[in-house]
Design a protein around this motif. Sequence first.
Motif, PDB file in Angstrom:
ATOM      1  N   LEU A 171     -14.699  -0.741  29.879  1.00 20.13           N
ATOM      2  CA  LEU A 171     -15.110   0.511  30.036  1.00 20.13           C
ATOM      3  C   LEU A 171     -14.645   0.919  31.284  1.00 20.13           C
ATOM      4  N   ASP A 224     -12.297   2.226  34.593  1.00 20.55           N
ATOM      5  CA  ASP A 224     -11.333   2.477  34.873  1.00 20.55           C
ATOM      6  C   ASP A 224     -10.858   2.070  36.156  1.00 20.55           C
ATOM      7  N   ASN A 228     -16.237   5.592  37.599  1.00 24.13           N
ATOM      8  CA  ASN A 228     -15.238   5.819  36.723  1.00 24.13           C
ATOM      9  C   ASN A 228     -15.448   5.047  35.415  1.00 24.13           C
ATOM     10  N   THR A 249     -15.473   4.888  31.102  1.00 24.13           N
ATOM     11  CA  THR A 249     -15.047   5.594  29.822  1.00 24.13           C
ATOM     12  C   THR A 249     -15.319   4.796  28.597  1.00 24.13           C
ATOM     13  N   TYR A 250     -15.786   5.296  27.526  1.00 21.79           N
ATOM     14  CA  TYR A 250     -15.961   4.850  26.274  1.00 21.79           C
ATOM     15  C   TYR A 250     -14.658   5.300  25.512  1.00 21.79           C
ATOM     16  N   ASP A 272     -16.657   8.368  22.866  1.00 20.87           N
ATOM     17  CA  ASP A 272     -15.699   9.089  23.744  1.00 20.87           C
ATOM     18  C   ASP A 272     -16.481   9.633  24.927  1.00 20.87           C
ATOM     19  N   ASN A 275     -17.819   9.549  29.018  1.00 22.26           N
ATOM     20  CA  ASN A 275     -17.370   9.104  30.236  1.00 22.26           C
ATOM     21  C   ASN A 275     -18.037   9.643  31.424  1.00 22.26           C
ATOM     22  N   GLU A 295     -17.593  10.532  35.883  1.00 28.97           N
ATOM     23  CA  GLU A 295     -16.642  10.548  36.750  1.00 28.97           C
ATOM     24  C   GLU A 295     -17.512  11.092  37.943  1.00 28.97           C
ATOM     25  N   LEU A 342     -23.688   4.065  31.331  1.00 30.59           N
ATOM     26  CA  LEU A 342     -22.364   4.701  32.244  1.00 30.59           C
ATOM     27  C   LEU A 342     -22.385   3.917  33.466  1.00 30.59           C
TER      28      LEU A 342
END
Length: 354
Positions: free
Chosen positions: A70, A72, A102, A104-105, A116, A118, A120, A296
């Motif tokens: 996950l 980034d 950061n 992301t799935y 999908d 995320n 940020e 997250l």
Amino acid sequence: MTIKSQTTLFGLTVAAGTLCATAVAAGTPERSGQSITPIFERGTYGELSFSAVSPDLTGETVGGDSISDLGDTYFAFAGAFKKDINDSLSFGVVFDQPWGANITYNDDATNGVFTDANTEWNSAAITALGRYKLGNGFSIHGGIRAETLEIDVNLPAAGAENTIKESTGFGYTIGAAYEIPAKAARISLTYHSAVEHKADVSFNDADDGETTFDMPESLNLEFRHAVSPTTVIFGSARYIDWTSLDINTNSFGDLVGYADDTLQTSFGVGRGFSKEWAGAITVDYEPPTDSPVSDLSPTDGKFGLGIGGTYTRDQTKISGLVKVLSNGDAVSNAGSAFNDNTTLAVGFKIARTF
């Protein structure tokens, strides 16, 4: 030890304490550590630093399906400038990126509501500082901080794409320090106030009114002490009041919140090898909270090791540092388990005294 080798060695303690600070956080959007050590440099001083951080975050859903990486890779920049006004008064400006995330799935349906998904976070802060020497080794410092922040929390499978649009808030910094120049010793305590943000919100690309929230207050304790002509110990402890952060939106409700505050600690040893070269090792630790964490930001606590070096030529110092951190095992609010994960961080800094 000569003055030049002292400069090399103590320049390294600053680098080791601030480079790769982007990797210190566990389970929270902490990035920079908000150190103000440049204000203690001698004369006119400037620095620029760059960090790259690559987390490896994998897990398993409550149903037994694998969750791919996950985390980034992200990059961070920081800089500072400091100048003496006279023998007692100096001022400085520090730029950092205090908050960030950061995650992301992928679009694998086994991720359920997080398919999908995320998040940020992007931020930037400028702190204007002043320092006044009181005499007998004591000094006080403080200033004003301006901070911008933008947050995206997107859950497409749940039909909820949230954007906290860029906003600017203001806070203050205040602290005190005690130094013993003959022992190259210093201890400082710095308080960073909470920063209030009032931001416009977008929900599924439609206007969703406003939200008001406070990014948390924090307290930094930093020290260094020469134990021999060629060896210095240094460290820090940072407390952050994360439980005070509560971001609510009209359509989604509670968007961001944390159940526990954090205490991040670091300790290091630096050694000068010559007038030009010095090296250091660092240990970072943050105790786990044992509370469920956000899907997250799926880590809880951490332990890290770092190794760095500084090369000094004339009035310029070039420093580099590599850190490897073991991210604490965590169980998310959705019941997913994240275990045996790591983060690799590298940092580079160039500093010059004029």
